[in-house]
Design a protein around this motif. Sequence first.
Motif, PDB file in Angstrom:
ATOM      1  N   THR A   7       0.830  -1.187  -0.062  1.00  0.00           N
ATOM      2  CA  THR A   7      -0.078   0.046   0.176  1.00  0.00           C
ATOM      3  C   THR A   7       0.897   1.237  -0.019  1.00  0.00           C
ATOM      4  N   MET A   8       2.086   1.214   0.349  1.00  0.00           N
ATOM      5  CA  MET A   8       2.800   2.204   0.235  1.00  0.00           C
ATOM      6  C   MET A   8       3.804   2.190  -0.865  1.00  0.00           C
ATOM      7  N   GLU A   9       4.629   3.340  -1.145  1.00  0.00           N
ATOM      8  CA  GLU A   9       5.315   3.450  -2.492  1.00  0.00           C
ATOM      9  C   GLU A   9       6.883   3.173  -2.201  1.00  0.00           C
ATOM     10  N   SER A  10       7.096   3.066  -0.787  1.00  0.00           N
ATOM     11  CA  SER A  10       8.520   2.687  -0.649  1.00  0.00           C
ATOM     12  C   SER A  10       8.860   1.470  -0.145  1.00  0.00           C
ATOM     13  N   VAL A  11       9.864   0.695  -0.315  1.00  0.00           N
ATOM     14  CA  VAL A  11      10.198  -0.393   0.227  1.00  0.00           C
ATOM     15  C   VAL A  11      10.887  -0.437   1.462  1.00  0.00           C
ATOM     16  N   MET A  55       0.494   2.489  14.174  1.00  0.00           N
ATOM     17  CA  MET A  55       0.838   2.808  12.774  1.00  0.00           C
ATOM     18  C   MET A  55       0.111   3.700  12.086  1.00  0.00           C
ATOM     19  N   ASP A  56      -1.217   3.991  12.503  1.00  0.00           N
ATOM     20  CA  ASP A  56      -1.999   5.110  11.914  1.00  0.00           C
ATOM     21  C   ASP A  56      -1.184   6.235  11.959  1.00  0.00           C
ATOM     22  N   TYR A  57      -0.635   6.689  13.273  1.00  0.00           N
ATOM     23  CA  TYR A  57      -0.248   8.005  13.559  1.00  0.00           C
ATOM     24  C   TYR A  57       0.981   8.110  12.576  1.00  0.00           C
ATOM     25  N   SER A  58       1.958   7.009  12.452  1.00  0.00           N
ATOM     26  CA  SER A  58       3.016   7.152  11.539  1.00  0.00           C
ATOM     27  C   SER A  58       2.544   7.394  10.082  1.00  0.00           C
ATOM     28  N   ILE A  59       1.674   6.900   9.582  1.00  0.00           N
ATOM     29  CA  ILE A  59       1.295   7.020   8.343  1.00  0.00           C
ATOM     30  C   ILE A  59       0.653   8.280   7.948  1.00  0.00           C
ATOM     31  N   PHE A  60      -0.004   8.748   9.007  1.00  0.00           N
ATOM     32  CA  PHE A  60      -0.658  10.118   8.909  1.00  0.00           C
ATOM     33  C   PHE A  60       0.332  11.132   8.804  1.00  0.00           C
ATOM     34  N   ASP A  63       2.357  11.053   5.260  1.00  0.00           N
ATOM     35  CA  ASP A  63       1.652  11.259   4.164  1.00  0.00           C
ATOM     36  C   ASP A  63       1.601  12.814   4.234  1.00  0.00           C
ATOM     37  N   ARG A  64       1.785  13.262   5.610  1.00  0.00           N
ATOM     38  CA  ARG A  64       1.851  14.869   5.389  1.00  0.00           C
ATOM     39  C   ARG A  64       2.991  15.554   5.181  1.00  0.00           C
ATOM     40  N   TYR A  65       3.752  14.817   5.470  1.00  0.00           N
ATOM     41  CA  TYR A  65       5.457  15.398   5.349  1.00  0.00           C
ATOM     42  C   TYR A  65       5.514  15.315   3.842  1.00  0.00           C
ATOM     43  N   ASP A  66       5.159  14.385   3.125  1.00  0.00           N
ATOM     44  CA  ASP A  66       5.206  14.223   1.609  1.00  0.00           C
ATOM     45  C   ASP A  66       4.623  15.411   0.765  1.00  0.00           C
ATOM     46  N   GLU A  67       3.436  15.748   1.327  1.00  0.00           N
ATOM     47  CA  GLU A  67       2.722  16.915   0.927  1.00  0.00           C
ATOM     48  C   GLU A  67       3.468  18.278   1.392  1.00  0.00           C
ATOM     49  N   GLU A  68       4.004  18.302   2.510  1.00  0.00           N
ATOM     50  CA  GLU A  68       4.524  19.453   2.781  1.00  0.00           C
ATOM     51  C   GLU A  68       6.137  19.783   2.158  1.00  0.00           C
ATOM     52  N   LYS A  69       6.816  18.708   1.755  1.00  0.00           N
ATOM     53  CA  LYS A  69       8.052  18.498   1.103  1.00  0.00           C
ATOM     54  C   LYS A  69       7.814  19.578  -0.436  1.00  0.00           C
ATOM     55  N   GLU A  70       6.800  19.471  -0.812  1.00  0.00           N
ATOM     56  CA  GLU A  70       6.477  20.474  -2.203  1.00  0.00           C
ATOM     57  C   GLU A  70       6.428  21.948  -1.829  1.00  0.00           C
ATOM     58  N   ARG A  71       6.176  22.091  -0.534  1.00  0.00           N
ATOM     59  CA  ARG A  71       5.886  23.627  -0.277  1.00  0.00           C
ATOM     60  C   ARG A  71       7.360  24.356   0.249  1.00  0.00           C
ATOM     61  N   LYS A 426     -14.570  16.390  -1.735  1.00  0.00           N
ATOM     62  CA  LYS A 426     -13.960  15.471  -3.113  1.00  0.00           C
ATOM     63  C   LYS A 426     -12.204  15.474  -2.573  1.00  0.00           C
ATOM     64  N   ILE A 427     -11.663  16.807  -2.280  1.00  0.00           N
ATOM     65  CA  ILE A 427     -10.377  16.824  -1.929  1.00  0.00           C
ATOM     66  C   ILE A 427      -9.923  16.150  -0.760  1.00  0.00           C
ATOM     67  N   ALA A 428     -10.638  16.203   0.391  1.00  0.00           N
ATOM     68  CA  ALA A 428     -10.608  15.452   1.554  1.00  0.00           C
ATOM     69  C   ALA A 428     -10.847  14.052   1.446  1.00  0.00           C
ATOM     70  N   SER A 429     -11.496  13.706   0.490  1.00  0.00           N
ATOM     71  CA  SER A 429     -11.836  12.185   0.476  1.00  0.00           C
ATOM     72  C   SER A 429     -10.521  11.660  -0.240  1.00  0.00           C
ATOM     73  N   SER A 430     -10.226  12.219  -1.305  1.00  0.00           N
ATOM     74  CA  SER A 430      -8.989  11.627  -2.137  1.00  0.00           C
ATOM     75  C   SER A 430      -7.652  11.618  -1.396  1.00  0.00           C
ATOM     76  N   ALA A 431      -7.567  12.829  -0.286  1.00  0.00           N
ATOM     77  CA  ALA A 431      -6.238  13.006   0.243  1.00  0.00           C
ATOM     78  C   ALA A 431      -6.164  11.974   1.335  1.00  0.00           C
ATOM     79  N   SER A 432      -7.607  11.581   1.963  1.00  0.00           N
ATOM     80  CA  SER A 432      -7.503  10.643   3.161  1.00  0.00           C
ATOM     81  C   SER A 432      -7.434   9.093   2.910  1.00  0.00           C
ATOM     82  N   ASP A 433      -8.035   9.016   1.607  1.00  0.00           N
ATOM     83  CA  ASP A 433      -8.385   7.377   1.323  1.00  0.00           C
ATOM     84  C   ASP A 433      -6.980   6.560   1.528  1.00  0.00           C
ATOM     85  N   LYS A 434      -5.957   6.963   1.013  1.00  0.00           N
ATOM     86  CA  LYS A 434      -4.810   6.266   1.065  1.00  0.00           C
ATOM     87  C   LYS A 434      -4.169   6.025   2.234  1.00  0.00           C
TER      88      LYS A 434
END
Length: 526
Positions: A7-11, A55-60, A63-71, A426-434
Amino acid sequence: IVAMSLTMESVVLPFVFLMGIGFAVAYNFGTNIFLGQVSYITKAIAAILQLGVSMDYSIFLFDRYDEEKERFEDRRDAMASAIQGAFVSLSGSSTTTVAGFLALCAMRLGLGPDLGLVMAKGIVIGILVVLVVLPSLILVFDKPIHRWSHRSLIPDLTRLNDWIIDHKKTFVAIFLVLFVPALIMQSRTQIYYNIDQSLPEDLPSTVATNKLKDEFDMATTHFVIVDDSLPAYRLNAMEKEMEKVDGVEALLAYNKFVGPGIPDNFIPQELKDICKKDGKQMLMINSRYKAAREEENAQIEALNEIAKRYDPGALITGEGAMTKDLMDITTVDIQVTNVLSVLAILVIVGLTFKSFTVPVILVAAIELSIFINQGIPALTGTVIPFVSPIVIGCIQLGATVDYAILMTTRFREELQNGHERVEAIKIASSASDKSIITSASVFFCATFGVSLISKIEIIKSICSMLARGAVISALVSIFILPSVLLACEGFIAKTSHNWRSDITPPPRKRLGKRLKELHAKQGESI
């Protein structure tokens, strides 16, 4: 590891997460020394529950860190912003999980406080590790995390989310209608209280009990404790009445073998100590009924009534009597823990969102998931152990309400960023589903794995129901909750403080970078 790898993009990331949670589990189990002792059930499932929930907390956070890296140019600034942005979700979800476990401490059955304290402590330690240790681990391993990457197997659910929102009235109707059958099925789920039923059939004790039943027509043994000063004639009368009670196979007592004709001081003390001690005398009654059955409970009530008539201070103990007490205690424990966990989480979510309606909606969504989960055994004809409804009611609510909190937090954030409510959901759903799918998958795999391995039915039942509950809660959060939030958004805005406009919105751009751009364009002194 398999669930996270798919489910994640990293090994590398799954191992980084497990490293962080490994610290939390070690700290939690190490500090159990201050409790003196813990039950075997707690020891068997606490590490897995802490893994699945934390694990939920780690994932949350990631995911937020990856979003913030673009900014941000500096990834340390991105991590700082990620911690700040995810703090509401992390603090809210961890607090509700702690509240769910602490509700178990209200149980009179010792397993509840035992499991509740260990897990509440584990969640607090887990959230501290996620906020303090995990960011450092992610920054240290940031390059290999992103270098050894692959496509996530979670499909893009944008079109599905659009379809769900376009049919929001249908999903709101499903949400309301499902409560009735779920409640009916939950009430019809059968529960067993016999402890030996949860143990493997090949255990020596189980084999011996079955042999006693088959060859001697003896299933359980009752012990009646009466005052030793009771006259012999009254003891004889009491024993004769007890022997006539339905299901009594045999009654063994001191005076039946000694008889009134032999003086008491003629009997050796080591023999008297078997049946008499400290002014009390013990009678042993063999029953042909098994514990936790209606006929056994009726037999115990009849014996207790006879004993109390001859000696008001008489007591009855044994497997059957203890199981009957267990049934009475558990009935109250289920009600008390469910009410306390719901009230605590309503208050916590209400304070987190500064709202009266948001906690009701989120708790209702997860309670629907719990009703469905607990109602499935009634459809499959499965009898579950008495502990399962108590543990599931508290843990599933406290742990999986995180999914609903994450979705709602992102929905509010997008509204505060100026998006119209349909676009925001719609944005919230798409961002939270993963994040929801990943965390639910990890929770499912961790608990389901234990249910496959364990030979103890109590542990197997708890873990299998938790695994199923994680999936059901995720489905409700993805398919039903967005439509309910959208339908109730107007009412939520009226009953919530700063729902659409936050006083201190999270920073979206790095101020220094923006000031440098203004300086370059306008040549002003900054």
